[in-house]
Design a protein around this motif. Structure first.
Motif, PDB file in Angstrom:
ATOM      1  N   SER A 128       0.805  -1.227   0.000  1.00  0.00           N
ATOM      2  CA  SER A 128       0.000   0.000   0.000  1.00  0.00           C
ATOM      3  C   SER A 128       0.836   1.273   0.000  1.00  0.00           C
ATOM      4  O   SER A 128       0.454   2.271  -0.623  1.00  0.00           O
ATOM      5  N   PHE A 129       1.973   1.252   0.711  1.00  0.00           N
ATOM      6  CA  PHE A 129       2.737   2.481   0.925  1.00  0.00           C
ATOM      7  C   PHE A 129       4.202   2.375   0.520  1.00  0.00           C
ATOM      8  O   PHE A 129       4.943   3.352   0.616  1.00  0.00           O
ATOM      9  N   GLU A 160      -4.091   6.452   6.794  1.00  0.00           N
ATOM     10  CA  GLU A 160      -3.738   6.539   5.380  1.00  0.00           C
ATOM     11  C   GLU A 160      -3.222   7.932   5.002  1.00  0.00           C
ATOM     12  O   GLU A 160      -2.274   8.064   4.234  1.00  0.00           O
ATOM     13  N   SER A 195       0.593   7.988   3.443  1.00  0.00           N
ATOM     14  CA  SER A 195       0.596   8.113   1.984  1.00  0.00           C
ATOM     15  C   SER A 195       1.359   9.349   1.535  1.00  0.00           C
ATOM     16  O   SER A 195       1.531  10.311   2.289  1.00  0.00           O
TER      17      SER A 195
END
Length: 421
Positions: free
Chosen positions: A103-104, A401, A405
């Motif tokens: 995701s990151f 998030e 992010s």
């Protein structure tokens, strides 16, 4: 590389060789600048305990080569678990590990602060890295700073030595001499909370069946309860376990920075909590209590060619594990903003740095305060609503998030070094 970038090497003077100051030194070195770091301590060395590097920070550290230097001493957390204070019942769990990489693009690292500090020193001073190796001068406490608008910036140390720079960065912590020299005394705020920190040798407790669930995998565990919380996470490549026990409700007249505390006092303070916590306290060879301080948001971080960074301008509570991470973000933006900048353009570049970083750091600062209140509520309707939200798991993940992010309002993305390797 443009002609402008090859010609514009700034002289950068940084006060403070802590995590923020060294991160700034690395970022400015990668931007092609000459950097000297002034450290008040007579020799480099770091005190402290466990530290966590979330993806917003570890992504930058990875790009700078810092993660490679602490990889064997760090542990990527596989999960973050929230537990009930009295019996350790699992309230919620957030899966980390590969999920964060997907995701990151970075892990959630748990390690000892000394291992992170040593890795930063190594990258900053490595003669084979990009640009000019950073010079670190110890035994150089800052007495005052001269900021003459857009034209001049100088640091004067306690022995009268002057260090002129095209840019001066105050990364000298919550009791910053650079900040106070420019803006007057800014007393830190005592939070009314104290954290007792200690490290445990896992070999001394690994055969204890009571602790099997806590030690079976590399995870962050947080017990949350009325008036306090307890956190554990692995350090030293998994050979050690950090434990922090935080208590709220301490009076202002009892505020302090650090002091030893007895094991008996710790056990008494956590009577009625999960027996596993008491067992870990019994295994602690030494416990130190730290008063938790933060700072109020500042009107400005800059004065001409001088800028503040990290705890010097936005000290925050540790309840999102973001104090050092936000300093690392400051450093990355500072390096990017000052790349290819001529001396006469420094003041304007620092204004851009502040405009980009101040809203985000102030938001994280406020959320870190709020988290402490949420974790420490007494049992009752508010606690029940909090626990119901934690049970959803993914809602806790989504709350981070924005923090982990990149993108508008998010963490800075790693930048390629301007300087030739």
């Amino acid at each position: 590389m443009s002609a402008k970038e090859t010609q514009m090497q700034l002289r950068c003077v940084i006060a403070g060789a802590g995590l923020g100051g060294l991160s700034a030194a690395i970022a400015l070195r990668r931007a092609g600048h000459e950097v000297v770091v002034l450290e008040q301590a007579p020799e480099l060395g770091i005190v402290g305990a466990g530290i966590q590097m979330a993806p917003n920070a570890s992504r930058l550290l990875g790009a700078w080569g810092v993660v490679d230097r602490f990889r064997d001493a760090g542990v990527p957390a596989q999960a973050a678990v929230r537990r009930r204070w009295s019996d350790g019942e699992k309230l919620g769990e957030v899966v980390l590990g590969q999920r964060l990489l997907d995701s990151f693009g970075a892990s959630y690292w748990c390690l000892h602060r000394a291992d992170l500090h040593g890795a930063l020193v190594g990258v900053a001073t490595d003669p084979d890295g990009p640009g000019t190796p950073v010079e670190i001068r110890t035994g150089a406490p800052v007495a005052r700073v001269v900021a003459n608008g857009a034209d001049e910036a100088r640091v004067v140390t306690a022995d009268g030595t002057e260090f002129a720079g095209d840019v001066v960065i105050g990364a000298d912590g919550i009791r910053s001499a650079v900040r106070d020299s420019l803006f007057g005394p800014q007393p830190p705020s005592f939070s009314g909370r104290v954290t007792n920190r200690h490290m445990i040798d896992v070999a001394t407790v690994q055969d204890d069946p009571l602790l099997a669930e806590i030690l079976e995998r590399p995870a962050q565990n947080i017990w949350i309860g009325p008036g306090g919380h307890v956190i554990t996470h692995p350090i030293s490549g998994g050979a050690g376990l950090y434990m922090g026990v935080t208590t709220s409700g301490v009076r202002d007249d009892e505020a302090f920075w650090s002091t030893p505390i007895s094991q008996a006092d710790m056990l008494a303070a956590r009577e009625g909590w999960d027996p596993r916590i008491l067992r870990l306290i019994e295994a602690a060879p030494m416990i130190t209590a730290y008063g938790l301080h933060d700072s109020e948001p500042m009107e400005t971080w800059i004065d001409g060619r001088v800028a503040l960074l990290g705890d010097a301008c936005h000290a925050m509570m540790p309840f999102q594990a973001q104090g050092a991470a936000q300093a690392i973000e400051d450093a990355a933006v500072l390096g990017e903003t000052l790349a290819g900048v001529a001396p006469g353009e420094v003041a304007a570049a620092l204004e851009r740095y502040e405009a980009r970083r101040k809203p985000r750091a102030s938001r994280v600062q406020a959320l870190s305060r709020a988290n402490g209140k949420t974790w420490h509520v007494p049992d009752g309707p508010e606690q029940q609503a909090r626990d119901a939200a934690l049970a959803k798991g993914d809602s806790d993940f989504r709350a981070y998030e924005f923090l982990w992010s990149t993108g508008p309002g998010g963490a800075p993305a790693p930048a390629d070094p301007v300087a030739a390797a």
